[in-house]
Write a protein that holds these residues in place. Structure first.
Motif, PDB file in Angstrom:
ATOM      1  N   PHE A  57       0.863  -1.108   0.262  1.00 26.68           N
ATOM      2  CA  PHE A  57      -0.077  -0.190  -0.046  1.00 26.68           C
ATOM      3  C   PHE A  57       0.697   1.334  -0.063  1.00 26.68           C
ATOM      4  N   SER A  58       0.255   2.514  -0.296  1.00 26.20           N
ATOM      5  CA  SER A  58       0.969   3.597  -0.028  1.00 26.20           C
ATOM      6  C   SER A  58       0.671   4.210   1.250  1.00 26.20           C
ATOM      7  N   ASN A  63       4.805   6.915  -0.147  1.00 25.52           N
ATOM      8  CA  ASN A  63       5.776   5.802  -0.331  1.00 25.52           C
ATOM      9  C   ASN A  63       5.203   4.462  -0.422  1.00 25.52           C
ATOM     10  N   LEU A  64       5.796   3.748  -1.184  1.00 28.13           N
ATOM     11  CA  LEU A  64       5.432   2.246  -1.339  1.00 28.13           C
ATOM     12  C   LEU A  64       5.718   1.572  -0.147  1.00 28.13           C
ATOM     13  N   VAL A  65       4.885   0.959   0.621  1.00 27.09           N
ATOM     14  CA  VAL A  65       5.057   0.185   1.697  1.00 27.09           C
ATOM     15  C   VAL A  65       4.753  -1.546   1.461  1.00 27.09           C
ATOM     16  N   ASN A  81       7.101  -8.092   9.403  1.00 24.39           N
ATOM     17  CA  ASN A  81       8.187  -7.037   8.640  1.00 24.39           C
ATOM     18  C   ASN A  81       7.635  -5.986   7.789  1.00 24.39           C
ATOM     19  N   ARG A  82       8.296  -4.855   7.855  1.00 24.68           N
ATOM     20  CA  ARG A  82       7.939  -3.833   6.805  1.00 24.68           C
ATOM     21  C   ARG A  82       8.975  -3.408   6.213  1.00 24.68           C
ATOM     22  N   LEU A  83       8.654  -3.192   4.977  1.00 28.68           N
ATOM     23  CA  LEU A  83       9.991  -2.494   4.098  1.00 28.68           C
ATOM     24  C   LEU A  83       9.100  -1.162   3.563  1.00 28.68           C
ATOM     25  N   VAL A  84       9.748   0.006   3.472  1.00 31.40           N
ATOM     26  CA  VAL A  84       9.308   1.449   2.989  1.00 31.40           C
ATOM     27  C   VAL A  84      10.300   1.661   1.743  1.00 31.40           C
ATOM     28  N   ILE A  85       9.678   1.826   0.739  1.00 33.08           N
ATOM     29  CA  ILE A  85      10.518   2.240  -0.288  1.00 33.08           C
ATOM     30  C   ILE A  85      10.224   3.771  -0.747  1.00 33.08           C
ATOM     31  N   VAL A  86      11.073   4.507  -0.434  1.00 36.86           N
ATOM     32  CA  VAL A  86      11.113   6.046  -0.637  1.00 36.86           C
ATOM     33  C   VAL A  86      10.982   6.448  -1.889  1.00 36.86           C
TER      34      VAL A  86
END
Length: 92
Positions: A57-58, A63-65, A81-86
Motif C-alpha cells: 500500500f502507499s 511511499n510504497l510500503v 516485517n515492513r519495507l518502505v520504499i521512498v
C-alpha cells in the motif's frame, strides 16, 4: 513436512531481522496496515497456520510500503516485517 519446517525457519529469520525502535520484536501497524486499529473481522480459515503473505500500500507520504504477515494458530495476523520504499530514492 520439510516445506513446513523451511517456512517456519524463514518466518523466524524474517521476524528476527526487523526489530523496532521501541525494543519490540515486530513493527507496529501504521495507517494502511491490515492490522491497524485491530485484527480484521474476517479470519483466514482456509490458509495454513504459519503461512505468510505480503500486503502493499502507499503510506501517507506516498511511499510504497510492503508488509509481511504470518497467520497465527488462533487465525489472527502477526505483522512481522515492513519495507518502505521512498519515492525520492527511485528518482535520478
Amino acid at each position: 513436512m520439510r516445506i513446513a519446517f523451511l517456512l517456519f525457519a524463514f518466518t523466524l529469520c524474517l521476524a528476527g531481522c526487523s526489530p523496532t525502535a521501541g525494543g519490540g520484536s515486530y513493527p507496529e501497524p501504521i495507517p494502511g496496515s491490515i492490522t491497524y486499529g485491530g485484527q480484521p473481522r474476517t479470519k483466514l480459515t482456509k490458509s495454513p497456520v504459519g503461512s505468510w503473505f505480503n500486503h502493499r500500500f502507499s503510506d501517507q507520504s506516498g511511499n510504497l510500503v510492503q508488509e509481511t504477515y504470518v497467520i497465527q494458530t488462533d487465525r489472527s495476523l502477526l505483522l512481522v516485517n515492513r519495507l518502505v520504499i521512498v519515492e525520492d530514492a527511485l528518482s535520478d
